[in-house]
Scaffold this active site. Structure first.
Site, PDB file in Angstrom:
ATOM      1  N   HIS A 142       0.533  -1.588   0.448  1.00  0.00           N
ATOM      2  CA  HIS A 142       0.194   0.439  -0.190  1.00  0.00           C
ATOM      3  C   HIS A 142       0.938   1.188   0.069  1.00  0.00           C
ATOM      4  O   HIS A 142       1.758   1.465   0.541  1.00  0.00           O
ATOM      5  CB  HIS A 142      -0.995  -0.297   1.902  1.00  0.00           C
ATOM      6  N   ASP A 219       3.434  -4.784   8.028  1.00  0.00           N
ATOM      7  CA  ASP A 219       1.596  -4.103   7.471  1.00  0.00           C
ATOM      8  C   ASP A 219       0.775  -4.984   8.154  1.00  0.00           C
ATOM      9  O   ASP A 219       0.178  -5.610   7.210  1.00  0.00           O
ATOM     10  CB  ASP A 219       2.496  -3.400   6.772  1.00  0.00           C
ATOM     11  N   GLN A 222      -3.756  -5.159   6.642  1.00  0.00           N
ATOM     12  CA  GLN A 222      -5.481  -6.261   6.004  1.00  0.00           C
ATOM     13  C   GLN A 222      -5.462  -7.173   6.793  1.00  0.00           C
ATOM     14  O   GLN A 222      -6.195  -8.434   5.934  1.00  0.00           O
ATOM     15  CB  GLN A 222      -5.251  -6.221   4.069  1.00  0.00           C
ATOM     16  N   LYS A 245     -10.020  -1.017  10.265  1.00  0.00           N
ATOM     17  CA  LYS A 245     -10.372  -2.411   9.606  1.00  0.00           C
ATOM     18  C   LYS A 245     -11.145  -3.336  10.600  1.00  0.00           C
ATOM     19  O   LYS A 245     -11.137  -4.493   9.834  1.00  0.00           O
ATOM     20  CB  LYS A 245      -9.541  -2.842   8.823  1.00  0.00           C
ATOM     21  N   CYS A 383      -5.069   2.657  -3.068  1.00  0.00           N
ATOM     22  CA  CYS A 383      -3.964   3.003  -2.907  1.00  0.00           C
ATOM     23  C   CYS A 383      -2.866   2.434  -3.266  1.00  0.00           C
ATOM     24  O   CYS A 383      -1.867   2.289  -2.176  1.00  0.00           O
ATOM     25  CB  CYS A 383      -4.030   3.443  -1.801  1.00  0.00           C
TER      26      CYS A 383
HETATM   27  N1  7TS Z   1      -1.768  -0.843   4.809  1.00  0.00           N
HETATM   28  C1  7TS Z   1      -2.025  -1.386   4.436  1.00  0.00           C
HETATM   29  C2  7TS Z   1      -2.204  -3.177   3.767  1.00  0.00           C
HETATM   30  C3  7TS Z   1      -3.610  -0.977   3.789  1.00  0.00           C
HETATM   31  O1  7TS Z   1      -4.385  -1.659   3.051  1.00  0.00           O
HETATM   32  C4  7TS Z   1      -3.812  -0.039   4.280  1.00  0.00           C
HETATM   33  C5  7TS Z   1      -5.251   1.175   3.930  1.00  0.00           C
HETATM   34  C6  7TS Z   1      -3.333   1.362   4.821  1.00  0.00           C
HETATM   35  C7  7TS Z   1      -1.957   0.150   5.433  1.00  0.00           C
HETATM   36  C8  7TS Z   1      -3.120   2.483   5.244  1.00  0.00           C
HETATM   37  O2  7TS Z   1      -4.405   2.473   6.571  1.00  0.00           O
HETATM   38  P1  7TS Z   1      -5.108   3.741   7.345  1.00  0.00           P
HETATM   39  O3  7TS Z   1      -6.034   3.066   8.351  1.00  0.00           O
HETATM   40  O4  7TS Z   1      -3.348   4.313   8.515  1.00  0.00           O
HETATM   41  O5  7TS Z   1      -5.675   4.285   6.292  1.00  0.00           O
HETATM   42  N2  7TS Z   1      -6.012  -0.017   3.126  1.00  0.00           N
HETATM   43  C9  7TS Z   1      -6.852   0.960   2.489  1.00  0.00           C
HETATM   44  C10 7TS Z   1      -7.270   0.338   1.673  1.00  0.00           C
HETATM   45  O6  7TS Z   1      -7.224  -0.898   0.235  1.00  0.00           O
HETATM   46  N3  7TS Z   1      -8.764   1.295   0.880  1.00  0.00           N
HETATM   47  O7  7TS Z   1      -8.562   2.103   1.906  1.00  0.00           O
HETATM   48  C11 7TS Z   1      -7.933   2.517   2.344  1.00  0.00           C
END
Ligand code: 7TS
Length: 425
Positions: A142, A219, A222, A245, A383
């Site tokens: 990401h 990370d 997910q 999430k 992203c």
């Molecule tokens: N890492 C992964 C693998 C992600 O899918 C996301 C967000 C992040 C980091 C960042 O997370 P945040 O909560 O700090 O924004 N992924 C997504 C997505 O797949 N669609 O919207 C956000």
């Protein structure tokens, strides 16, 4: 049910889960938003990789905090402040158990996975990476696990290196091995890809990196909603995730770090709470975890995250994983059977995500037509633009699943995609 869905083997077609211990209809009652109508239809929410919906217990925990328990923490001598502090620290303990961290002080509350990665890049990274040093990531990260490392490399004259993936969206471990060298200062890898759904063999990756004495950041944004995670069994050096999430609130997330590493790192931000004493000449920093928690934290968020973890623990992560695996397998077969479909991300080990293209129809058009049916998916680059470049595409349509999704909802998705085909016929 559509003709296509009828071609699915009977044992996969059954809407009931075979495994005991998980009753999806009961689970759905816990999520008030799933009763909402969208565009006159019952909501079919398949955008869980972007953010998940919240169970009533999480909503209640946050409301209760503001209705009856709100105060600033760590600094009051009064009842409410002590109470709020206890609740905040109890949430930290809940996260500690959830990840099986050795100590609660290894759990740092941050805004989310993004902030956690930036924190590590600008503290650990800033002190460890020098000119010519390398940061090793993968082709399926990401943007939030790419850009912070690029910024660091720009600042320090370092070099970002990337482990390639195959056509199915699996990491090439032999290439990973070749890229590890004495200049590699850190490996940062996603456990589950948000755009492809690939589950990476992070235990193996960590072992390989540790053989060369290289620390690994995982990370888990997910991963935590779908898999049981044990940071001590993984032996990862850092692990990050976002609360939203995982059925918790937005604005709260977690950085886990091994205490020896966190202790040696400089602070990220300066401010209240992260100090033990301040003079104009010198500031002594607070102990872990507070050294990394400058300013008033998201107290309600931490409490909400604690409630979300209690909720998923109550269902049992193993039950959730088994159930979701069954739904994803069903969805994969049903969607793949639609003429003109191309799946993007066909790794052997997957969780949560079904990315696809339909002929030459733009994913945004797919998303818009599905939206008319009350079906929420995501369309775009997710992203993760380098993954799109790897597959020579601009975007995908992505259905992503949570623990409340059902096979009936998959059938609705399949019918929706058939409508898209009709519109563009
Ligand atoms: N890492 C992964 C693998 C992600 O899918 C996301 C967000 C992040 C980091 C960042 O997370 P945040 O909560 O700090 O924004 N992924 C997504 C997505 O797949 N669609 O919207 C956000």
């Amino acid at each position: 049910m559509t003709a296509v869905a009828n071609r699915i083997p009977r044992e996969l077609r059954s809407p009931r889960v075979r495994g005991a211990g998980f009753d999806v209809e009961k689970v759905r009652h816990d999520f008030p938003i799933l009763r909402e109508k969208v565009r006159g239809r019952t909501l079919v929410y398949l955008d869980n990789a972007a953010t998940s919906q919240k169970p009533q217990v999480v909503i209640d925990a946050i409301s209760r905090h503001y209705e009856r328990g709100n105060a600033n923490i760590h600094r009051g001598v009064h009842f409410l402040s002590e109470h709020a502090t206890e609740e905040h620290e109890a949430a930290r303990g809940t996260v500690q158990s959830f990840l099986n961290a050795e100590e609660a002080s290894e759990i740092i509350f941050v805004r989310g996975a993004t902030e956690a990665i930036n924190l590590v890049a600008q503290t650990y990274g800033r002190t460890q990476v020098g000119p010519g040093d390398e940061v090793l990531i993968t082709a399926m990260e990401h943007h939030s696990n790419i850009v912070p490392w690029q910024i660091l490399c720009e600042q320090k004259g370092g070099r970002l290196r990337v482990v390639p993936i195959n056509e199915s969206g699996e990491l090439l471990l032999e290439e990973f091995q070749k890229l590890l060298n004495t200049r590699t200062k850190i490996v940062a890898v996603t456990q589950v890809s948000n755009a492809l759904g690939t589950i990476n063999p992070v235990r193996r990756i960590i072992e390989m990196a540790h053989r060369e004495n290289i620390p690994v950041l995982v990370d888990g944004a997910q991963a935590v909603p779908h898999l049981k995670v044990d940071v001590q069994a993984l032996d990862c050096d850092f692990y990050v995730f976002s609360g939203h999430k995982l059925y918790g609130p937005t604005g709260i997330g977690v950085l886990y770090g091994k205490s020896a590493l966190l202790d040696a790192m400089p602070p990220y931000q300066g401010g209240g709470d992260m100090i033990s004493s301040v003079t104009f000449e010198k500031t002594i920093y607070n102990k872990l975890p507070y050294k990394f928690e400058a300013g008033t934290p998201h107290v309600a968020g931490a409490i909400g995250l604690g409630a979300a973890i209690d909720y998923v623990n109550g269902l049992g992560m193993d039950n959730v994983a088994a159930y979701e695996h069954e739904v994803l397998t069903y969805a994969t077969e049903a969607v793949a059977a639609i003429p003109g479909i191309r799946l993007i991300g066909t790794a052997r080990e997957k969780a949560g995500v079904l990315s696809f293209l339909l002929g030459s129809i733009h994913p945004h058009d797919i998303g818009t037509i599905l939206d008319q049916e009350g079906i929420a998916i995501r369309a775009g680059h997710h992203c993760a633009q380098p993954i799109m470049q790897r597959f020579g595409i601009a975007a995908t349509a992505r259905a992503s699943f949570g623990l409340y999704n059902t096979k009936e909802e998959v059938d609705a998705l399949v019918e929706g995609i058939q409508k898209v085909r009709e519109v563009f016929a």
